[in-house]
Design a protein around this motif. Structure first.
Motif, mmCIF file in Angstrom:
data_model
loop_
_atom_site.group_PDB
_atom_site.id
_atom_site.type_symbol
_atom_site.label_atom_id
_atom_site.label_comp_id
_atom_site.label_asym_id
_atom_site.label_seq_id
_atom_site.Cartn_x
_atom_site.Cartn_y
_atom_site.Cartn_z
ATOM 1 N N GLN A 46 0.792 -1.284 -0.011
ATOM 2 C CA GLN A 46 -0.132 0.137 0.035
ATOM 3 C C GLN A 46 0.733 1.176 -0.139
ATOM 4 O OE1 GLN A 46 -3.348 -0.476 -0.382
ATOM 5 N NE2 GLN A 46 -3.171 -2.463 -0.447
ATOM 6 N N VAL A 47 1.954 1.395 0.925
ATOM 7 C CA VAL A 47 2.758 2.464 0.866
ATOM 8 C C VAL A 47 3.590 2.755 -0.374
ATOM 9 C CG1 VAL A 47 4.990 3.207 1.820
ATOM 10 C CG2 VAL A 47 3.319 2.220 3.432
ATOM 11 N N TYR A 48 3.864 1.584 -0.928
ATOM 12 C CA TYR A 48 4.692 1.639 -2.349
ATOM 13 C C TYR A 48 3.694 2.130 -3.499
ATOM 14 C CZ TYR A 48 7.091 -0.071 -6.500
ATOM 15 O OH TYR A 48 7.679 -0.112 -7.671
ATOM 16 N N MET A 49 2.516 1.630 -3.559
ATOM 17 C CA MET A 49 1.526 1.873 -4.680
ATOM 18 C C MET A 49 1.298 3.463 -4.339
ATOM 19 S SD MET A 49 1.249 -0.372 -6.764
ATOM 20 C CE MET A 49 -0.204 0.200 -7.766
ATOM 21 N N HIS A 50 1.084 4.043 -3.183
ATOM 22 C CA HIS A 50 0.920 5.209 -2.881
ATOM 23 C C HIS A 50 1.901 6.500 -3.141
ATOM 24 C CE1 HIS A 50 -1.799 8.698 -1.357
ATOM 25 N NE2 HIS A 50 -0.823 9.034 -0.350
ATOM 26 N N HIS A 51 3.217 6.070 -2.827
ATOM 27 C CA HIS A 51 4.483 6.740 -2.735
ATOM 28 C C HIS A 51 5.558 6.661 -3.690
ATOM 29 C CE1 HIS A 51 3.012 8.960 0.834
ATOM 30 N NE2 HIS A 51 2.698 7.700 1.503
#
Length: 154
Positions: free
Chosen positions: A47-52
């Protein structure tokens, strides 16, 4: 000296910058990992990867972004089928996420993510070659919907 992203790389540029950077990372990276690489951590990391992050190195099934095409050096592909950073210690990836990498376009997330989020994304990337189908689904690019049609002229 090259100044544009389209200029050829100078050998000395890569050698000097690369060795100095790796020496610092080796000295400063955390050796102990404070989290387990369990399903919840890997999913949160996705989730962090996809968002940032996905805008530069990409997501699963994502074509190279216009931003990535214009970067020098090109951002590495971090997800399967590419090797990414799966052969790096998680502490090395954490250091890079936290501090960024000068002269590469890799930003520092020290002021953007929590310590926990930086570990989540670092562990997800360190285990990118072993992710469950559920986590892979979270990392899969979904193209945006087409724009609405232009209004007809009267």
């Amino acid at each position: 000296a090259p100044g544009a992203t389209s200029d050829p790389t100078m050998r000395l540029e890569l050698t000097v910058a690369g060795r100095a950077r790796q020496g610092r990372i080796d000295r400063e990276m955390p050796r102990a990992v404070p989290r387990q690489a369990d399903e919840a951590t890997l999913d949160a990391g996705a989730q962090v990867y996809m968002h940032h992050c996905a805008g530069c190195p990409g997501a699963l099934g994502m074509p190279e972004s216009p931003m990535a095409k214009g970067m020098f050096p090109h951002p590495p592909q971090l997800l399967p089928p590419h090797k990414g950073v799966t052969d790096d210690p998680p502490g090395e990836t954490f250091w890079k996420v936290k501090n960024g990498i000068r002269l590469t376009g890799m930003p520092s997330f020290h002021d953007s993510l929590t310590e926990d989020q930086m570990w989540q994304v670092s562990l997800m990337l360190a285990n990118a070659d072993k992710l469950s189908d559920s986590v892979k689904q979270d990392l899969t690019f979904a193209p945006p919907p087409p724009p609405p049609p232009a209004p007809e002229k009267k």
